[in-house]
Design an enzyme around this catalytic site. Structure first.
Site, PDB file in Angstrom:
ATOM      1  N   ASP A 194       0.971  -1.161  -0.519  1.00 30.13           N
ATOM      2  CA  ASP A 194      -0.330   0.193   0.288  1.00 30.13           C
ATOM      3  C   ASP A 194       0.997   1.388   0.078  1.00 30.13           C
ATOM      4  O   ASP A 194       0.654   1.954   0.728  1.00 30.13           O
ATOM      5  CB  ASP A 194      -0.888   0.058   0.693  1.00 30.13           C
ATOM      6  CG  ASP A 194      -0.168   0.224   2.163  1.00 30.13           C
ATOM      7  OD1 ASP A 194      -1.144   0.642   2.945  1.00 30.13           O
ATOM      8  OD2 ASP A 194       0.979   0.160   2.332  1.00 30.13           O
TER       9      ASP A 194
ATOM     10  N   ASP B 280       6.886   1.082   2.146  1.00 28.12           N
ATOM     11  CA  ASP B 280       6.316   0.419   1.187  1.00 28.12           C
ATOM     12  C   ASP B 280       7.043   0.787  -0.315  1.00 28.12           C
ATOM     13  O   ASP B 280       7.481  -0.003  -0.991  1.00 28.12           O
ATOM     14  CB  ASP B 280       4.715   0.604   0.455  1.00 28.12           C
ATOM     15  CG  ASP B 280       3.587   0.307   1.590  1.00 28.12           C
ATOM     16  OD1 ASP B 280       3.933   1.594   1.948  1.00 28.12           O
ATOM     17  OD2 ASP B 280       3.260  -0.905   1.712  1.00 28.12           O
TER      18      ASP B 280
ATOM     19  N   ASN C  87      -2.659   2.347   3.221  1.00 25.77           N
ATOM     20  CA  ASN C  87      -2.165   4.229   3.898  1.00 25.77           C
ATOM     21  C   ASN C  87      -2.932   5.266   3.096  1.00 25.77           C
ATOM     22  O   ASN C  87      -3.069   5.535   3.705  1.00 25.77           O
ATOM     23  CB  ASN C  87      -1.037   4.017   3.419  1.00 25.77           C
ATOM     24  CG  ASN C  87       0.260   3.311   4.616  1.00 25.77           C
ATOM     25  OD1 ASN C  87       0.317   3.108   5.701  1.00 25.77           O
ATOM     26  ND2 ASN C  87       1.076   2.667   3.419  1.00 25.77           N
TER      27      ASN C  87
ATOM     28  N   THR D 207       2.963  -6.195   2.834  1.00 24.58           N
ATOM     29  CA  THR D 207       3.083  -4.801   3.802  1.00 24.58           C
ATOM     30  C   THR D 207       1.885  -3.970   3.286  1.00 24.58           C
ATOM     31  O   THR D 207       2.609  -2.854   4.213  1.00 24.58           O
ATOM     32  CB  THR D 207       4.833  -4.397   3.202  1.00 24.58           C
ATOM     33  OG1 THR D 207       3.950  -3.437   1.594  1.00 24.58           O
ATOM     34  CG2 THR D 207       5.757  -5.416   2.129  1.00 24.58           C
TER      35      THR D 207
ATOM     36  N   PHE E 273      -0.901  -0.877  12.345  1.00 21.76           N
ATOM     37  CA  PHE E 273      -1.539  -0.287  11.397  1.00 21.76           C
ATOM     38  C   PHE E 273      -2.259  -0.998  11.001  1.00 21.76           C
ATOM     39  O   PHE E 273      -3.718  -1.502  10.730  1.00 21.76           O
ATOM     40  CB  PHE E 273      -1.493   0.269  10.973  1.00 21.76           C
ATOM     41  CG  PHE E 273      -1.979   1.048   9.673  1.00 21.76           C
ATOM     42  CD1 PHE E 273      -1.599   0.848   8.095  1.00 21.76           C
ATOM     43  CD2 PHE E 273      -3.320   2.279  10.466  1.00 21.76           C
ATOM     44  CE1 PHE E 273      -2.769   1.133   6.785  1.00 21.76           C
ATOM     45  CE2 PHE E 273      -3.608   2.507   9.149  1.00 21.76           C
ATOM     46  CZ  PHE E 273      -4.281   1.939   7.740  1.00 21.76           C
ATOM     47  N   ASN E 274      -1.712  -2.399   9.848  1.00 26.25           N
ATOM     48  CA  ASN E 274      -1.731  -3.206   8.705  1.00 26.25           C
ATOM     49  C   ASN E 274      -2.945  -4.230   9.230  1.00 26.25           C
ATOM     50  O   ASN E 274      -4.124  -4.358   8.351  1.00 26.25           O
ATOM     51  CB  ASN E 274      -0.689  -4.117   8.086  1.00 26.25           C
ATOM     52  CG  ASN E 274       0.248  -3.473   7.191  1.00 26.25           C
ATOM     53  OD1 ASN E 274      -0.783  -1.984   7.165  1.00 26.25           O
ATOM     54  ND2 ASN E 274       1.664  -2.961   7.264  1.00 26.25           N
TER      55      ASN E 274
ATOM     56  N   HIS F 140       9.707   0.018   7.939  1.00 29.39           N
ATOM     57  CA  HIS F 140       8.822  -1.451   8.467  1.00 29.39           C
ATOM     58  C   HIS F 140       9.281  -2.192   7.420  1.00 29.39           C
ATOM     59  O   HIS F 140       9.227  -3.914   7.865  1.00 29.39           O
ATOM     60  CB  HIS F 140       7.029  -0.658   9.244  1.00 29.39           C
ATOM     61  CG  HIS F 140       6.683   0.167   9.891  1.00 29.39           C
ATOM     62  ND1 HIS F 140       7.198   0.531  11.124  1.00 29.39           N
ATOM     63  CD2 HIS F 140       6.989   1.096   9.918  1.00 29.39           C
ATOM     64  CE1 HIS F 140       7.087   0.710  12.150  1.00 29.39           C
ATOM     65  NE2 HIS F 140       6.843   1.931  10.948  1.00 29.39           N
ATOM     66  N   ASP F 141       8.621  -2.004   5.828  1.00 30.55           N
ATOM     67  CA  ASP F 141       7.954  -2.719   5.178  1.00 30.55           C
ATOM     68  C   ASP F 141       9.502  -2.974   4.525  1.00 30.55           C
ATOM     69  O   ASP F 141       9.581  -4.278   3.640  1.00 30.55           O
ATOM     70  CB  ASP F 141       7.555  -2.067   3.852  1.00 30.55           C
ATOM     71  CG  ASP F 141       6.093  -2.010   4.544  1.00 30.55           C
ATOM     72  OD1 ASP F 141       5.309  -0.780   3.525  1.00 30.55           O
ATOM     73  OD2 ASP F 141       5.557  -2.476   5.561  1.00 30.55           O
TER      74      ASP F 141
HETATM   75  O1  RIB Z   1       1.946  -0.320  10.503  1.00 31.60           O
HETATM   76  C1  RIB Z   1       3.648   0.312   9.814  1.00 31.60           C
HETATM   77  C2  RIB Z   1       2.906  -0.092   8.560  1.00 31.60           C
HETATM   78  O2  RIB Z   1       1.379   0.208   8.618  1.00 31.60           O
HETATM   79  C3  RIB Z   1       3.947  -0.716   7.151  1.00 31.60           C
HETATM   80  O3  RIB Z   1       2.988  -1.124   6.221  1.00 31.60           O
HETATM   81  C4  RIB Z   1       3.017   1.010   6.671  1.00 31.60           C
HETATM   82  O4  RIB Z   1       3.432   0.969   5.175  1.00 31.60           O
HETATM   83  C5  RIB Z   1       1.891   0.824   7.105  1.00 31.60           C
HETATM   84  O5  RIB Z   1       0.981   0.763   5.629  1.00 31.60           O
HETATM   85 CA    CA Z   2       2.603  -0.571   4.180  1.00 34.29          CA
END
Ligand code: RIB
Ligand code: CA
Length: 319
Positions: free
Chosen positions: A9, A14, A38, A123, A164-165, A236-237
């Site tokens: 996303d 990403d 996102n 991701t 979040f994901n 993160h990703d």
């Molecule tokens: O929590 C981090 C994740 O949430 C990452 O994948 C970032 O791109 C958001 O999508």
């Molecule tokens: Ca992401």
């Protein structure tokens, strides 16, 4: 050569994960699928298309997937990634269109083109993955591995309990963790060790246009005003892609992961039981931080070199 299909996303991190997947000569990026997360699906797909031409992976098919979660109203993270999803980065409009296929169709096509060889990496919210499992439950037996950036075992970021994901589509995550495969859950406890701090940003800037025009702006767009100890954005990703090619950079534990879908305060929480006799996940807990950054920066730097170059910022490095 590791075949990777990235469901994402884009999204600041990403985009950095796509940059790694394209830059590492040992990765064969077989396809990209997009999901609303996102930012809107229209924006995550536009960003993926723009990155493809800007970086030069034009032959990689990109298919759009789910606009929003399976059942819930869509959440987004525009406050973190910007309204269009790439912060201040403004890439040239893409000329090549997305695939006519849906994300689910492209995922199944690419996995069945090389059974047992494609590493499926997600991701963003897991909606496309859940829809793929619903369409073809045996897909879980035909991937080389399945790696997500998502979840956590100590804290959240979308809420105190949920990452979040997972928070964005808990019902999809529940389906994914119960599907019978082993999920490599690269969660916040791991990814918050991958911070693009001042030293890393300086190394990024030394990569040339791919650093100054792309990676640095992506890695510096958001700061957390509530964090008195803020050192920089976590990429993160990027950690999820790195786990495919360099699992030796991660110390991991097996666990049973269940997803909370009905908690008043805890919806989207990944409940991680490291003592379970029925594990369904591998959970990386510790990162070789120096080794990770040497790898990521080295692969990102490859994008600017002649043998791997597209056009960076409209400037052909070969010129
Ligand atoms: O929590 C981090 C994740 O949430 C990452 O994948 C970032 O791109 C958001 O999508
Ligand atoms: Ca992401």
């Amino acid at each position: 050569m590791a075949k990777i299909l990235l469901d994402c996303d884009p999204g600041l991190d990403d985009a950095l994960a796509l940059l790694l997947a394209h830059g590492d000569p040992d990765i064969d990026l077989v396809a990209v699928t997009t999901v609303g997360g996102n930012v809107s699906l229209a924006n995550t797909t536009r960003n993926a298309l723009r990155l493809r031409e800007y970086l030069g992976f034009d032959a990689v098919p990109i298919a759009a997937g789910a606009e929003g979660p399976l059942t819930r109203p869509a959440a987004n993270a525009e406050h973190v990634h910007g309204a269009e999803g790439l912060g201040t980065v403004r890439l040239p409009e893409a000329e090549l269109a997305a695939s006519e296929l849906s994300a689910v169709d492209l995922i199944i096509r690419e996995i069945d083109a090389a059974p047992g060889e494609v590493h499926l990496v997600a991701t963003g919210p897991l909606t496309n993955i859940a829809l793929t499992i619903r369409r073809d439950p045996s897909i879980v037996e035909r991937v080389a591995s399945f790696v997500i950036m998502g979840g956590s075992f100590t804290r959240g970021n979308a809420t105190p309990a949920a990452e979040f994901n997972i928070f964005a589509d808990p019902e999809a995550a529940e389906i994914v963790f119960a599907a019978g495969w082993t999920v490599v859950m690269v969660g916040l406890d791991l990814t918050l060790q991958a911070i693009a701090d001042a030293e890393i940003l300086a190394r990024m800037a030394e990569l040339g246009p791919v650093g100054t025009d792309l990676a640095v702006p992506l890695a510096t767009f958001w700061t957390n005003p509530d964090d008195a100890e803020w050192r920089g954005q976590a990429v993160h990703d990027v950690c999820a892609v790195a786990h495919v090619t360099h699992p030796e950079l991660f110390q991991s534990r097996r666990a049973r992961v269940e997803v909370e879908t009905a908690g008043h305060h805890t919806t989207g929480m990944t409940v991680v039981d490291f003592a379970s006799a029925e594990p369904n996940a591998i959970v990386p807990v510790r990162l070789d931080v120096d080794g990770f950054w040497d790898y990521a920066l080295g692969a990102w730097g490859m994008v600017g070199r002649v043998d791997r170059a597209g056009t960076i910022g409209g400037v052909d490095p070969r010129a």
